[in-house]
Scaffold this motif. Structure first.
Motif, mmCIF file in Angstrom:
data_model
loop_
_atom_site.group_PDB
_atom_site.id
_atom_site.type_symbol
_atom_site.label_atom_id
_atom_site.label_comp_id
_atom_site.label_asym_id
_atom_site.label_seq_id
_atom_site.Cartn_x
_atom_site.Cartn_y
_atom_site.Cartn_z
ATOM 1 N N LYS A 188 -7.454 -12.878 4.965
ATOM 2 C CA LYS A 188 -6.583 -12.841 3.786
ATOM 3 C C LYS A 188 -7.410 -12.875 2.507
ATOM 4 N N ALA A 189 -8.488 -13.627 2.517
ATOM 5 C CA ALA A 189 -9.347 -13.693 1.337
ATOM 6 C C ALA A 189 -9.984 -12.333 1.056
ATOM 7 N N ALA A 190 -10.425 -11.654 2.122
ATOM 8 C CA ALA A 190 -11.005 -10.318 1.966
ATOM 9 C C ALA A 190 -9.975 -9.339 1.429
ATOM 10 N N SER A 191 -8.754 -9.444 1.974
ATOM 11 C CA SER A 191 -7.671 -8.561 1.512
ATOM 12 C C SER A 191 -7.375 -8.793 0.044
ATOM 13 N N LEU A 192 -7.332 -10.033 -0.372
ATOM 14 C CA LEU A 192 -7.049 -10.363 -1.766
ATOM 15 C C LEU A 192 -8.146 -9.827 -2.687
ATOM 16 N N SER A 193 -9.386 -9.914 -2.243
ATOM 17 C CA SER A 193 -10.499 -9.419 -3.053
ATOM 18 C C SER A 193 -10.392 -7.906 -3.259
ATOM 19 N N ARG A 194 -10.087 -7.212 -2.159
ATOM 20 C CA ARG A 194 -9.970 -5.752 -2.272
ATOM 21 C C ARG A 194 -8.767 -5.361 -3.120
ATOM 22 N N TYR A 195 -7.699 -6.112 -2.967
ATOM 23 C CA TYR A 195 -6.509 -5.806 -3.764
ATOM 24 C C TYR A 195 -6.798 -6.049 -5.254
ATOM 25 N N SER A 196 -7.544 -7.084 -5.555
ATOM 26 C CA SER A 196 -7.936 -7.357 -6.942
ATOM 27 C C SER A 196 -8.774 -6.211 -7.499
ATOM 28 N N LEU A 197 -9.701 -5.668 -6.671
ATOM 29 C CA LEU A 197 -10.513 -4.521 -7.084
ATOM 30 C C LEU A 197 -9.619 -3.322 -7.380
ATOM 31 N N HIS A 198 -8.620 -3.120 -6.529
ATOM 32 C CA HIS A 198 -7.682 -2.018 -6.716
ATOM 33 C C HIS A 198 -6.939 -2.161 -8.046
ATOM 34 N N ASP A 224 -0.397 12.269 -12.332
ATOM 35 C CA ASP A 224 0.119 12.770 -11.046
ATOM 36 C C ASP A 224 -0.935 12.705 -9.963
ATOM 37 N N PHE A 225 -2.167 13.011 -10.376
ATOM 38 C CA PHE A 225 -3.255 12.976 -9.396
ATOM 39 C C PHE A 225 -3.425 11.561 -8.821
ATOM 40 N N ASN A 226 -3.398 10.561 -9.707
ATOM 41 C CA ASN A 226 -3.539 9.172 -9.248
ATOM 42 C C ASN A 226 -2.354 8.716 -8.402
ATOM 43 N N LEU A 227 -1.154 9.185 -8.764
ATOM 44 C CA LEU A 227 0.034 8.786 -8.000
ATOM 45 C C LEU A 227 0.014 9.361 -6.592
ATOM 46 N N LYS A 228 -0.642 10.525 -6.448
ATOM 47 C CA LYS A 228 -0.670 11.166 -5.123
ATOM 48 C C LYS A 228 -1.738 10.580 -4.211
ATOM 49 N N GLN A 229 -2.562 9.727 -4.732
ATOM 50 C CA GLN A 229 -3.643 9.192 -3.905
ATOM 51 C C GLN A 229 -3.078 8.257 -2.824
ATOM 52 N N GLU A 230 -3.433 8.478 -1.607
ATOM 53 C CA GLU A 230 -2.960 7.662 -0.482
ATOM 54 C C GLU A 230 -4.014 6.686 0.018
ATOM 55 N N GLN A 231 -5.173 6.700 -0.643
ATOM 56 C CA GLN A 231 -6.242 5.834 -0.173
ATOM 57 C C GLN A 231 -5.836 4.367 -0.214
ATOM 58 N N GLU A 232 -5.067 3.993 -1.290
ATOM 59 C CA GLU A 232 -4.674 2.597 -1.408
ATOM 60 C C GLU A 232 -3.769 2.184 -0.246
ATOM 61 N N TRP A 233 -2.888 3.135 0.198
ATOM 62 C CA TRP A 233 -2.028 2.805 1.343
ATOM 63 C C TRP A 233 -2.839 2.689 2.634
ATOM 64 N N ASP A 234 -3.875 3.542 2.758
ATOM 65 C CA ASP A 234 -4.733 3.423 3.952
ATOM 66 C C ASP A 234 -5.409 2.060 3.991
ATOM 67 N N GLU A 235 -5.911 1.620 2.819
ATOM 68 C CA GLU A 235 -6.540 0.309 2.768
ATOM 69 C C GLU A 235 -5.521 -0.802 3.038
ATOM 70 N N PHE A 236 -4.327 -0.621 2.445
ATOM 71 C CA PHE A 236 -3.264 -1.623 2.674
ATOM 72 C C PHE A 236 -2.920 -1.721 4.169
ATOM 73 N N MET A 237 -2.806 -0.551 4.837
ATOM 74 C CA MET A 237 -2.502 -0.546 6.278
ATOM 75 C C MET A 237 -3.608 -1.256 7.055
ATOM 76 N N THR A 238 -4.849 -1.025 6.667
ATOM 77 C CA THR A 238 -5.974 -1.671 7.368
ATOM 78 C C THR A 238 -5.896 -3.182 7.238
ATOM 79 N N PHE A 239 -5.667 -3.653 5.990
ATOM 80 C CA PHE A 239 -5.585 -5.100 5.772
ATOM 81 C C PHE A 239 -4.387 -5.698 6.522
ATOM 82 N N PHE A 240 -3.263 -5.009 6.463
ATOM 83 C CA PHE A 240 -2.044 -5.527 7.096
ATOM 84 C C PHE A 240 -2.231 -5.653 8.619
ATOM 85 N N LYS A 241 -2.853 -4.645 9.230
ATOM 86 C CA LYS A 241 -3.058 -4.692 10.689
ATOM 87 C C LYS A 241 -4.027 -5.798 11.084
ATOM 88 N N GLU A 242 -4.990 -6.097 10.200
ATOM 89 C CA GLU A 242 -5.902 -7.202 10.504
ATOM 90 C C GLU A 242 -5.168 -8.533 10.538
#
Length: 529
Positions: free
Chosen positions: A389-399, A437-455
């Motif tokens: 959870k601490a790692a997830s929070l750090s990455r989310y803060s970076l985001h 629009d370019f930033n809104l279409k980025q799915e990288q944040e969801w990929d990272e979110f999915m990774t953290f959530f599955k952990e």
């Protein structure tokens, strides 16, 4: 019975052979035990002088049998109960028959002969129903329940005890109600339902509280057990300590042993192994003292029986001395041989019993160690989860930081556009729109979110998909994950870049696809997965 008398005689001869050891200093007679036996025996002899009053003779046999039972002399107890039944003859409608039959069943229950015990309890139950004796029926049902409990037949035990409790309540027999509540608490404790067990133990304790009896001590020990087994060690310790104090006041060796044993378990679970070991040693000392006391009481009674019969034999000997001299010599040799055999068997039995006790203690120690290892593993898992959870929070803060940088850049661009009056803003605005629009279409944040959530929740998506009757879309899975994080509709709308109304519609559609009760909150359902 004569073999028993000679056994006592031989044992009394063996006592001085201990020299200066402890056994030589222990008195073989106990005045209180002897007086009790003599009083009961005299009562029986007085009753026999009036042979027409069979009920009184049966009652005397009954009391003598109950005394033998308390001393652990089961064979003698059964003999007295059967003698009482012989006095009743065919008059099986007497309430005394119900008591005798129940008592015989109790002896077999003490010997763990459940088949014979239940046979007598069932016969007593039928007789009580025919006589409409609710008290006898309640006792029989309670004893049947106790037999089922000892065999781990908990459904039958609860059924019998419940019926027994209803009858005692109907009779306003508060002592019976209290004992039955304690029995039901013991069953629920065996089933691991400690809250239910506490409720019944507490009802029993309200009756026994302040009476300074063995029953009160036993209930306090049971209350301590129920709290200890559900992890409330301090409360369990308090109840068991109260039981120990009462047991000391009554000098009840059995309850003293039980209280120290429970305190040992409690301190072990609390991690205080020094205290646990101290109380375990005390429990062993009281157990040994209790066995010695029981053996002395048994020997006292057997010796008294022997002396009584010896006097009768001497009178008979004076009358027919010539006829029985040879028989007495033969009897002596047979008796000595029987005594030797009994003594060897008794010595072998005590040795096996001690080994069995040591094995049980060793098993309990292993169980305690396994429980401590389990707690250590659980603590490691919790620490690992905190790290994730601490790692997830750090990455989310970076985001968030990256998002804020983009917004700051766009804010600066807009300020420049405002300051330049003759600048062609149309093209610049289109450029900013394209960048947004370019930033809104980025799915990288969801990929990272999915990774953290599955952990953190590795089985959630799989469980949610299996529970749904229809396949769930990626958007519905995202909604489920955000609900699992206990986010509000407004927060979810901000993350998914939709309106709160759209979130409410999506929640409704997702709810319809899941097997969820109408009254249950969707968020609670997700959290419990």
């Amino acid at each position: 019975m004569k073999n028993v008398f000679v056994f006592v005689f031989l044992f009394s001869l063996l006592i001085p052979m201990g020299g200066s050891g402890q056994q030589a200093n222990v008195p073989i007679t106990n005045r209180k035990t002897t007086d009790t036996y003599n009083a009961l025996q005299n009562q029986l002899e007085i009753a026999k002088k009036n042979p027409e009053n069979l009920a009184k003779i049966a009652q005397a046999y009954l009391q003598l049998g109950e005394y033998y039972h308390t001393l652990g002399l089961y064979t003698e107890a059964i003999a007295q109960y059967n003698s009482a039944l012989e006095q009743l003859g065919s008059n099986l409608e007497d309430s005394l028959y119900i008591t005798l039959n129940n008592n015989i069943g109790k002896v077999y229950l003490s010997l763990n002969n459940f088949e014979l015990a239940e046979k007598y309890f069932e016969e007593t139950k039928q007789a009580s129903e025919q006589l409409k004796d609710d008290k006898g029926l309640a006792v029989s049902l309670g004893l049947l329940g106790a037999s089922h409990e000892k065999q781990s037949e908990y459904d039958e035990a609860l059924q019998d005890q419940t019926q027994s409790l209803e009858l005692f309540q109907k009779l306003d027999d508060y002592n019976g109600v209290a004992i039955t509540n304690e029995n039901m608490g013991s069953i629920y404790e065996d089933l691991g339902q400690f809250d239910r067990a506490y409720q019944f133990f507490n009802k029993a304790y309200r009756y026994f509280e302040g009476k300074n009896t063995t029953e009160e001590i036993n209930v306090l020990n049971n209350l301590g057990d129920s709290f200890r087994k559900r992890g409330d060690y301090q409360i369990g310790l308090a109840y068991t300590t109260m039981a120990l104090d009462l047991a000391k006041g009554l000098n009840d060796l059995h309850e003293l042993e039980s209280a120290h044993k429970d305190l040992s378990k409690n301190y072990a679970l609390m991690g205080n192994f020094e205290k646990a070991h101290e109380h375990l040693l005390l429990a062993e000392e009281y157990n040994s003292e209790m066995l010695r006391s029981q053996n002395y009481d048994q020997l006292n009674v057997l010796q008294t029986i022997y002396e009584t019969n010896k006097k009768e034999a001497e009178i008979q000997l004076l009358k027919e001395q010539n006829k029985v001299s040879v028989a007495n010599q033969n009897l002596l040799w047979v008796a000595l041989f029987a005594i030797a055999v009994i003594f060897i068997i008794l010595f072998y039995y005590m040795g096996r019993k001690r080994k069995a006790t040591l094995k049980i203690q060793e098993y309990k120690h292993r169980m305690l160690k396994a429980e401590l290892d389990k707690k250590a593993i659980e603590e490691q898992n919790l620490q690992r989860e905190v790290q994730l959870k601490a790692a997830s929070l750090s990455r989310y803060s970076l985001h968030l930081s990256q998002k804020n940088k983009i917004l700051l850049d766009m804010s600066n661009t807009l300020r420049n556009m405002v300051s330049r009056k003759h600048m062609n803003t149309s093209d610049k605005i289109k450029e900013l729109v394209n960048e947004i629009d370019f930033n809104l279409k980025q799915e990288q944040e969801w990929d990272e979110f999915m990774t953290f959530f599955k952990e953190i929740h590795p089985e959630f998506i799989k469980k949610l998909s299996m529970l749904s009757e229809d396949s769930l879309s990626p958007a519905e899975l995202r909604l489920g994950m955000l609900l699992r994080l206990n986010l509000s509709s407004k927060e979810i709308a901000s993350i998914l870049r939709v309106t709160p109304d759209s979130v409410r519609v999506a929640r409704y559609r997702l709810r319809k696809k899941l097997p969820i009760d109408q009254k249950e909150e969707l968020v609670n359902f997700m959290i419990e997965l």
